[in-house]
Design a protein around this motif. Structure first.
Motif, PDB file in Angstrom:
ATOM      1  N   VAL A 163      28.180   9.744 -11.752  1.00 26.37           N
ATOM      2  CA  VAL A 163      27.398   9.257 -12.893  1.00 26.37           C
ATOM      3  C   VAL A 163      25.936   9.675 -12.720  1.00 26.37           C
ATOM      4  N   TYR A 164      25.442   9.525 -11.519  1.00 25.69           N
ATOM      5  CA  TYR A 164      24.047   9.915 -11.232  1.00 25.69           C
ATOM      6  C   TYR A 164      23.804  11.384 -11.577  1.00 25.69           C
ATOM      7  N   ALA A 165      24.770  12.221 -11.244  1.00 20.12           N
ATOM      8  CA  ALA A 165      24.617  13.663 -11.536  1.00 20.12           C
ATOM      9  C   ALA A 165      24.503  13.906 -13.047  1.00 20.12           C
ATOM     10  N   ALA A 166      25.246  13.127 -13.819  1.00 16.03           N
ATOM     11  CA  ALA A 166      25.204  13.313 -15.282  1.00 16.03           C
ATOM     12  C   ALA A 166      23.887  12.816 -15.875  1.00 16.03           C
ATOM     13  N   LEU A 167      23.122  12.052 -15.084  1.00 14.17           N
ATOM     14  CA  LEU A 167      21.841  11.519 -15.561  1.00 14.17           C
ATOM     15  C   LEU A 167      20.644  12.300 -15.020  1.00 14.17           C
ATOM     16  N   THR A 168      20.888  13.193 -14.053  1.00 14.89           N
ATOM     17  CA  THR A 168      19.754  13.802 -13.347  1.00 14.89           C
ATOM     18  C   THR A 168      19.885  15.314 -13.221  1.00 14.89           C
ATOM     19  N   THR A 169      20.751  15.921 -14.039  1.00 16.87           N
ATOM     20  CA  THR A 169      20.818  17.383 -14.090  1.00 16.87           C
ATOM     21  C   THR A 169      20.767  17.777 -15.565  1.00 16.87           C
ATOM     22  N   VAL A 170      20.174  18.912 -15.849  1.00 14.09           N
ATOM     23  CA  VAL A 170      20.086  19.373 -17.242  1.00 14.09           C
ATOM     24  C   VAL A 170      21.485  19.589 -17.809  1.00 14.09           C
ATOM     25  N   ASP A 171      22.382  20.189 -17.009  1.00  7.96           N
ATOM     26  CA  ASP A 171      23.758  20.394 -17.489  1.00  7.96           C
ATOM     27  C   ASP A 171      24.454  19.069 -17.781  1.00  7.96           C
ATOM     28  N   GLY A 172      24.275  18.098 -16.899  1.00  5.97           N
ATOM     29  CA  GLY A 172      24.908  16.792 -17.111  1.00  5.97           C
ATOM     30  C   GLY A 172      24.388  16.133 -18.379  1.00  5.97           C
ATOM     31  N   LEU A 173      23.079  16.091 -18.534  1.00  6.65           N
ATOM     32  CA  LEU A 173      22.471  15.452 -19.710  1.00  6.65           C
ATOM     33  C   LEU A 173      22.871  16.162 -21.003  1.00  6.65           C
ATOM     34  N   ALA A 174      22.946  17.499 -20.938  1.00  8.65           N
ATOM     35  CA  ALA A 174      23.336  18.278 -22.126  1.00  8.65           C
ATOM     36  C   ALA A 174      24.793  18.046 -22.485  1.00  8.65           C
ATOM     37  N   GLY A 175      25.559  17.495 -21.565  1.00 10.12           N
ATOM     38  CA  GLY A 175      26.982  17.269 -21.799  1.00 10.12           C
ATOM     39  C   GLY A 175      27.292  15.973 -22.520  1.00 10.12           C
TER      40      GLY A 175
END
Lengths: 146, 146
Positions: free
Chosen positions: B17-29
């Protein structure tokens, strides 16, 4: 006191939305299938879910305009809170301004209920627009708290 | 000051979950495909949508635990507000306690944003659990305000 607020738009008339908020069949189509009681002003509606439920006294019901309930039985955090649905027309939409007012504290259960209300309001929108909502027990699962 | 609160549970590790909140690819997803910037503490993330967007300064990023942003550019109602994601493990879930804090007034736009945040948090959950979120411009339409 803290409040939960939501806004959705339904591509239908205010009367169609009002009917889904003020009839047992309508309410059972988007919130919980286990709904009964009296949807008239002064009546009490009984909503049940697997883990429990809520009894709501109908305080106001203005056709096409507003519906207000007071929670008269249910979890302690909900007791005495009020739920309002304000309807208005905008473009091709009936806008529903929703509020669940009077929480004493912004507890974790309030976070949960905010997200669940969103999924149930989308269920209300889907029921009216497509004929099929997602009322409990077929509601969208959002977490371990269901 | 009023706050938006949400709670979802994701069947994945806090690190996922942290990765989806702290990477541009994660956030763009899960939020908007048009995302760029620097996701490190002190960096600024740029999120764009068809009608506009938001720039967020990253105030805190504690792996597996919390992410806090401050809105440094965007609509007037959002300026200076803070967005927090607190993560914790419970059963097989990573619980996300979300808040968007510091709204000056409970305006109609805040009602709208509360409901939109719910659909985007469900998009975050779907991204992590199924590999596919619903970021803008493919986000769930909730009303005439999109």
């Amino acid at each position: 006191m803290v409040d939960i607020l939501h806004r959705i738009g339904v591509t239908a008339s205010p009367d169609a939305v009002y009917a889904a908020l003020t009839t047992v069949d309508g309410l059972a189509g988007w919130w919980t299938q286990d709904t009964d009681g009296n949807p008239e002003v002064g009546g009490v509606l009984r909503f049940r879910f697997e883990p429990g439920g809520f009894d709501m006294k109908v305080l106001e019901a203005q056709p096409g305009e507003r519906v207000v309930w007071e929670v008269v039985d249910g979890p302690e955090e909900w007791l005495g809170t009020r739920i309002r649905f304000l309807l208005k027309q905008e473009d091709d939409y009936t806008i529903v301004l929703f509020s669940h007012e009077g929480w004493k504290e912004p507890v974790e259960f309030m976070h949960h209920c905010t997200t669940k209300w969103a999924t149930f309001l989308m269920s209300l929108k889907n029921l009216i627009e497509t004929g099929k909502g997602e009322p409990a027990p077929h509601d969208v699962r959002i977490s371990n708290w269901h």
